[in-house]
Design a protein around this motif. Sequence first.
Motif, PDB file in Angstrom:
ATOM      1  N   PRO A 117       0.936  -1.528  -0.270  1.00  0.00           N
ATOM      2  CA  PRO A 117       0.257   0.131   0.403  1.00  0.00           C
ATOM      3  C   PRO A 117       1.127   1.710  -0.153  1.00  0.00           C
ATOM      4  O   PRO A 117       0.660   2.473   0.016  1.00  0.00           O
ATOM      5  CB  PRO A 117      -1.288  -0.155   1.412  1.00  0.00           C
ATOM      6  CG  PRO A 117      -0.797  -1.826   1.673  1.00  0.00           C
ATOM      7  CD  PRO A 117       0.315  -2.196   1.158  1.00  0.00           C
ATOM      8  N   SER A 118       2.117   1.052   0.972  1.00  0.00           N
ATOM      9  CA  SER A 118       3.276   2.230   0.504  1.00  0.00           C
ATOM     10  C   SER A 118       4.287   2.112   0.642  1.00  0.00           C
ATOM     11  O   SER A 118       4.782   0.958   0.943  1.00  0.00           O
ATOM     12  CB  SER A 118       2.389   3.168   1.737  1.00  0.00           C
ATOM     13  OG  SER A 118       3.219   3.045   2.940  1.00  0.00           O
ATOM     14  N   ALA A 119       5.070   2.818   0.844  1.00  0.00           N
ATOM     15  CA  ALA A 119       6.847   2.367   0.819  1.00  0.00           C
ATOM     16  C   ALA A 119       7.295   3.269   2.153  1.00  0.00           C
ATOM     17  O   ALA A 119       8.387   2.995   2.485  1.00  0.00           O
ATOM     18  CB  ALA A 119       7.398   3.448  -0.203  1.00  0.00           C
ATOM     19  N   GLY A 120       6.875   2.862   3.399  1.00  0.00           N
ATOM     20  CA  GLY A 120       6.864   3.001   4.897  1.00  0.00           C
ATOM     21  C   GLY A 120       6.131   1.252   5.260  1.00  0.00           C
ATOM     22  O   GLY A 120       6.862   1.051   4.588  1.00  0.00           O
ATOM     23  N   LYS A 121       5.634   1.670   6.046  1.00  0.00           N
ATOM     24  CA  LYS A 121       6.101   0.232   7.608  1.00  0.00           C
ATOM     25  C   LYS A 121       5.241  -0.753   6.798  1.00  0.00           C
ATOM     26  O   LYS A 121       4.644  -0.786   6.139  1.00  0.00           O
ATOM     27  CB  LYS A 121       5.662   0.599   8.262  1.00  0.00           C
ATOM     28  CG  LYS A 121       5.823  -0.783   9.360  1.00  0.00           C
ATOM     29  CD  LYS A 121       4.688  -0.505  11.219  1.00  0.00           C
ATOM     30  CE  LYS A 121       5.171  -1.423  11.650  1.00  0.00           C
ATOM     31  NZ  LYS A 121       4.889  -0.758  13.295  1.00  0.00           N
ATOM     32  N   ALA A 122       5.822  -2.123   6.596  1.00  0.00           N
ATOM     33  CA  ALA A 122       5.241  -3.518   5.969  1.00  0.00           C
ATOM     34  C   ALA A 122       3.565  -3.828   6.762  1.00  0.00           C
ATOM     35  O   ALA A 122       3.686  -3.191   7.544  1.00  0.00           O
ATOM     36  CB  ALA A 122       6.045  -4.231   5.935  1.00  0.00           C
ATOM     37  N   THR A 123       2.550  -4.142   6.208  1.00  0.00           N
ATOM     38  CA  THR A 123       1.433  -4.375   6.474  1.00  0.00           C
ATOM     39  C   THR A 123       1.964  -5.197   7.649  1.00  0.00           C
ATOM     40  O   THR A 123       3.085  -5.979   7.894  1.00  0.00           O
ATOM     41  CB  THR A 123       0.736  -5.265   4.800  1.00  0.00           C
ATOM     42  OG1 THR A 123       1.202  -5.644   4.361  1.00  0.00           O
ATOM     43  CG2 THR A 123      -0.270  -4.080   4.348  1.00  0.00           C
ATOM     44  N   PRO A 124       0.574  -5.561   8.683  1.00  0.00           N
ATOM     45  CA  PRO A 124       0.683  -5.987   9.915  1.00  0.00           C
ATOM     46  C   PRO A 124       1.513  -7.368   9.836  1.00  0.00           C
ATOM     47  O   PRO A 124       2.639  -7.593  10.291  1.00  0.00           O
ATOM     48  CB  PRO A 124      -0.402  -6.284  10.596  1.00  0.00           C
ATOM     49  CG  PRO A 124      -0.618  -4.948  10.084  1.00  0.00           C
ATOM     50  CD  PRO A 124      -0.657  -4.654   8.545  1.00  0.00           C
ATOM     51  N   ALA A 125       0.691  -8.478   8.898  1.00  0.00           N
ATOM     52  CA  ALA A 125       1.119  -9.487   8.339  1.00  0.00           C
ATOM     53  C   ALA A 125       2.340 -10.303   7.966  1.00  0.00           C
ATOM     54  O   ALA A 125       2.832 -10.773   8.376  1.00  0.00           O
ATOM     55  CB  ALA A 125       0.383 -10.343   7.962  1.00  0.00           C
TER      56      ALA A 125
END
Length: 212
Positions: A117-125
């Motif tokens: 979804p973004s270049a930031g933090k990875a999605t939780p799973a």
Amino acid sequence: MAINPNTAWPNLHNLYLAASGGGKSQAIKQNKEIPAQGARVVAWDVDEDHNVRHFDSRPAFARALLSACKSGRGFRIGWAGAGDVGTFEWFCQLVFAALDGRVKTHVLIEELADVSPSAGKATPAFGQLLRRGRKYGAVIHAASQRGTEISKTVYTQCSRHWVGIQEGVDVDRMARLCAVPPDLIKGLKPLQFLYKEAGKPPVKRQLNKPGK
């Protein structure tokens, strides 16, 4: 839930980056650290690029993975259904639960940018799989066309980077990643990669043509 943690496992996660036609999937296929026989391999493979048993039904995929893990033998199972972020999170949760720290499990992830979804933090799973999977034997092989479109977490958690042909602003970013002049990145041809392992200088690798 993943079982049998083993903190002695090294970080062997791989990130493959190359523009369309660069040979990302071939780099994974020709990585000799994935045994041709007997390995535990599970793939996010919506376009069916890999030689795995594909499923497009969540219940069928989950049953097949559970059965394969219980068998104690190697397996090659892939997801080829919906390619949205929610399904990818489900896939990552299921894969993490299937990990067993007594053995390696190679996790192939094609076209990572499509589920980032973004270049930031990875999605939780996915973030959990990246950060905690190592001590349960996970070896991630994540591939993307655009390095600027994937989570920064992937860069920090992968100790091995495969950089193929690049376009636009990705040239300079990949040059910094490999600590090489941009012209070296610009000079790469299809099926050519700079392989950069943490703490070591990059090495140029030439892949075989498909079928060779």
